[in-house]
Design a protein around this motif. Structure first.
Motif, PDB file in Angstrom:
ATOM      1  N   UNK A  38      15.152  -2.626   6.995  1.00 37.41           N
ATOM      2  CA  UNK A  38      14.051  -1.675   7.169  1.00 37.41           C
ATOM      3  C   UNK A  38      12.708  -2.405   7.228  1.00 37.41           C
ATOM      4  N   UNK A  39      11.748  -1.779   7.874  1.00 30.92           N
ATOM      5  CA  UNK A  39      10.486  -2.446   8.213  1.00 30.92           C
ATOM      6  C   UNK A  39       9.447  -2.338   7.109  1.00 30.92           C
ATOM      7  N   UNK A  40       9.708  -2.969   5.972  1.00 28.70           N
ATOM      8  CA  UNK A  40       8.718  -2.975   4.887  1.00 28.70           C
ATOM      9  C   UNK A  40       7.576  -3.933   5.176  1.00 28.70           C
ATOM     10  N   UNK A  41       7.842  -4.948   5.995  1.00 22.35           N
ATOM     11  CA  UNK A  41       6.850  -5.960   6.356  1.00 22.35           C
ATOM     12  C   UNK A  41       6.989  -6.277   7.836  1.00 22.35           C
ATOM     13  N   UNK A  43       3.729   0.318   7.086  1.00 20.06           N
ATOM     14  CA  UNK A  43       4.621  -0.300   6.103  1.00 20.06           C
ATOM     15  C   UNK A  43       3.821  -0.831   4.912  1.00 20.06           C
ATOM     16  N   UNK A  44       4.531  -1.292   3.891  1.00 18.47           N
ATOM     17  CA  UNK A  44       3.877  -1.711   2.645  1.00 18.47           C
ATOM     18  C   UNK A  44       2.910  -2.872   2.867  1.00 18.47           C
ATOM     19  N   UNK A  45       3.343  -3.863   3.628  1.00 18.85           N
ATOM     20  CA  UNK A  45       2.497  -5.029   3.867  1.00 18.85           C
ATOM     21  C   UNK A  45       1.211  -4.632   4.589  1.00 18.85           C
ATOM     22  N   UNK A  95       3.446  -5.835  -3.938  1.00 18.63           N
ATOM     23  CA  UNK A  95       2.326  -6.467  -4.639  1.00 18.63           C
ATOM     24  C   UNK A  95       2.776  -7.809  -5.221  1.00 18.63           C
ATOM     25  N   UNK A  96       3.983  -7.829  -5.795  1.00 19.51           N
ATOM     26  CA  UNK A  96       4.502  -9.078  -6.332  1.00 19.51           C
ATOM     27  C   UNK A  96       4.685 -10.124  -5.254  1.00 19.51           C
ATOM     28  N   UNK A  97       5.228  -9.712  -4.104  1.00 19.27           N
ATOM     29  CA  UNK A  97       5.418 -10.657  -3.001  1.00 19.27           C
ATOM     30  C   UNK A  97       4.073 -11.147  -2.469  1.00 19.27           C
ATOM     31  N   UNK A  98       3.094 -10.263  -2.363  1.00 13.93           N
ATOM     32  CA  UNK A  98       1.778 -10.664  -1.863  1.00 13.93           C
ATOM     33  C   UNK A  98       1.094 -11.657  -2.806  1.00 13.93           C
ATOM     34  N   UNK A  99       1.326 -11.519  -4.089  1.00 13.52           N
ATOM     35  CA  UNK A  99       0.757 -12.479  -5.043  1.00 13.52           C
ATOM     36  C   UNK A  99       1.307 -13.880  -4.799  1.00 13.52           C
ATOM     37  N   UNK A 153      -4.304   3.538  -0.685  1.00  8.94           N
ATOM     38  CA  UNK A 153      -3.015   3.471   0.005  1.00  8.94           C
ATOM     39  C   UNK A 153      -1.870   3.526  -0.996  1.00  8.94           C
ATOM     40  N   UNK A 154      -0.729   3.997  -0.506  1.00 12.43           N
ATOM     41  CA  UNK A 154       0.510   3.935  -1.278  1.00 12.43           C
ATOM     42  C   UNK A 154       1.106   2.542  -1.110  1.00 12.43           C
ATOM     43  N   UNK A 155       1.721   2.037  -2.173  1.00 11.83           N
ATOM     44  CA  UNK A 155       2.359   0.732  -2.117  1.00 11.83           C
ATOM     45  C   UNK A 155       3.429   0.668  -3.190  1.00 11.83           C
ATOM     46  N   UNK A 156       3.958  -0.519  -3.454  1.00 14.07           N
ATOM     47  CA  UNK A 156       4.927  -0.624  -4.546  1.00 14.07           C
ATOM     48  C   UNK A 156       4.846  -1.967  -5.242  1.00 14.07           C
TER      49      UNK A 156
END
Length: 338
Positions: free
Chosen positions: A42-45, A188-190, A211-215, A204-207
């Protein structure tokens, strides 16, 4: 125990499909096991980011199964759901909401779920804003609905990006996002995180996973956002395969996932898992029952929407609400028998 199983089976028969799903054309059955397994993501990023995360696992899966494993990416969640429905995707990583759609519409079956490195099996939906936006620090600051804010919501089939905030943030507060905000856009989240960091949307909505991956991967952007709301725990993502694959093929696929990081090249597999999302732990046993809480959320949201609808005759509305209440009661029994 036997009675519990019979009760659960009887109730599940009428609950596993949403009304919308029942209206859909049934999924296209497979004639036989495919010559190559197509794995949907699925296209989360962005696709490039997802490829770097998942292709190493697919390579290991291909070696374990002795069968070609091909990746399938789509611009939205529905693309993967529909591809599974028509037999073009055989195994897929979903969120719970999209997993529910795949089970209901696409002949899917949950067989394992993801976990975190600490063994926990859940994550959180968030509402975020730019860290420099001192006027927004809580939900109260965005639910005054003066149509001054631009809001980024997730894909309609996203659990954390759409379903969870739709229920907990908006439905429970009797707010229609389209009437509350200046603009509402799906992404998507990204994309939503980057848009918030760059002040392209106000909220914005996120999860917690994104956020952990972006850090880890985009720390400068992650430092520019702050969380103003956190949801209750959401069950970890399901892995779903087509239920009409042969028993032998399903057993091989399930064995690969449950053995990954536990057997064979443990260090290599765990390094691959560490690179997926914000870092995955081992895959855990699961089945379609993990979707029950998501079904409850979807039904609650439908009920609230019905109650607010002034265009339906009172008798019709009462009948539809009664039907939802019946399904919710049945789901409560299913959950108690898990």
């Amino acid at each position: 125990m036997v009675r519990k199983l019979l009760v659960s089976a009887a109730l599940a028969t009428g609950l596993m499909m949403s009304p919308a799903a029942k209206a859909e054309v049934s999924f296209k059955p497979l004639d036989k096991d495919p010559e190559e397994i197509v794995f949907g993501i699925i296209s989360t990023e962005s696709t490039s980011n997802l490829k770097s995360q998942w292709l190493p696992l697919m390579a290991d899966m291909e070696e374990a199964l002795g069968k070609k494993v091909k990746a399938f990416f789509a611009p939205d969640y529905a693309g993967v759901i529909e591809a599974m429905r028509f037999g073009k995707v055989h195994v897929a990583w979903y969120g719970n909401k999209s997993g529910m759609e795949a089970v209901d519409r696409s002949g899917g079956e949950v067989f394992v779920q993801t976990s975190k490195k600490d063994g926990s099996q859940g994550y959180y939906s968030h509402i975020i804003t730019n860290v420099k936006n001192t006027n927004i620090n809580s939900l109260d600051d965005i639910l005054n609905c003066d149509k001054s804010l631009n809001f980024g919501i997730g894909d309609p089939n996203s659990t954390s990006g759409f379903l969870v905030p739709s229920y907990y943030v908006f439905a429970q507060n009797n707010v229609d996002p389209k009437k509350c905000f200046k603009t509402v856009r799906n992404a998507n989240h990204e994309t939503n995180l980057m848009a918030t960091a760059n002040n392209q949307v106000d909220v914005a909505a996120n999860n917690s996973e994104q956020i952990g991956r972006s850090k880890l991967k985009a720390p400068a952007a992650a430092e520019k956002v702050k969380v103003i709301w956190t949801s209750p725990l959401i069950p970890s993502d399901p892995m779903v395969y087509r239920k009409d694959l042969s028993k032998e093929m399903k057993s091989k696929i399930k064995a690969f996932f449950l053995g990954y990081g536990r057997l064979g090249d443990v260090a290599g597999a765990r390094k691959v898992l560490d690179g997926i999302s914000d870092g995955l732990g081992l895959f855990m046993e699961s089945n379609n029952t993990q979707l029950y809480p998501i079904r409850q959320l979807a039904l609650f949201k439908d009920k609230i929407k019905l109650e607010k609808n002034q265009d339906i005759k009172a008798a019709d509305k009462a009948g539809k609400i009664e039907a939802i209440d019946k399904k919710l009661a049945e789901l409560a029994i299913l959950v108690s028998h898990k």
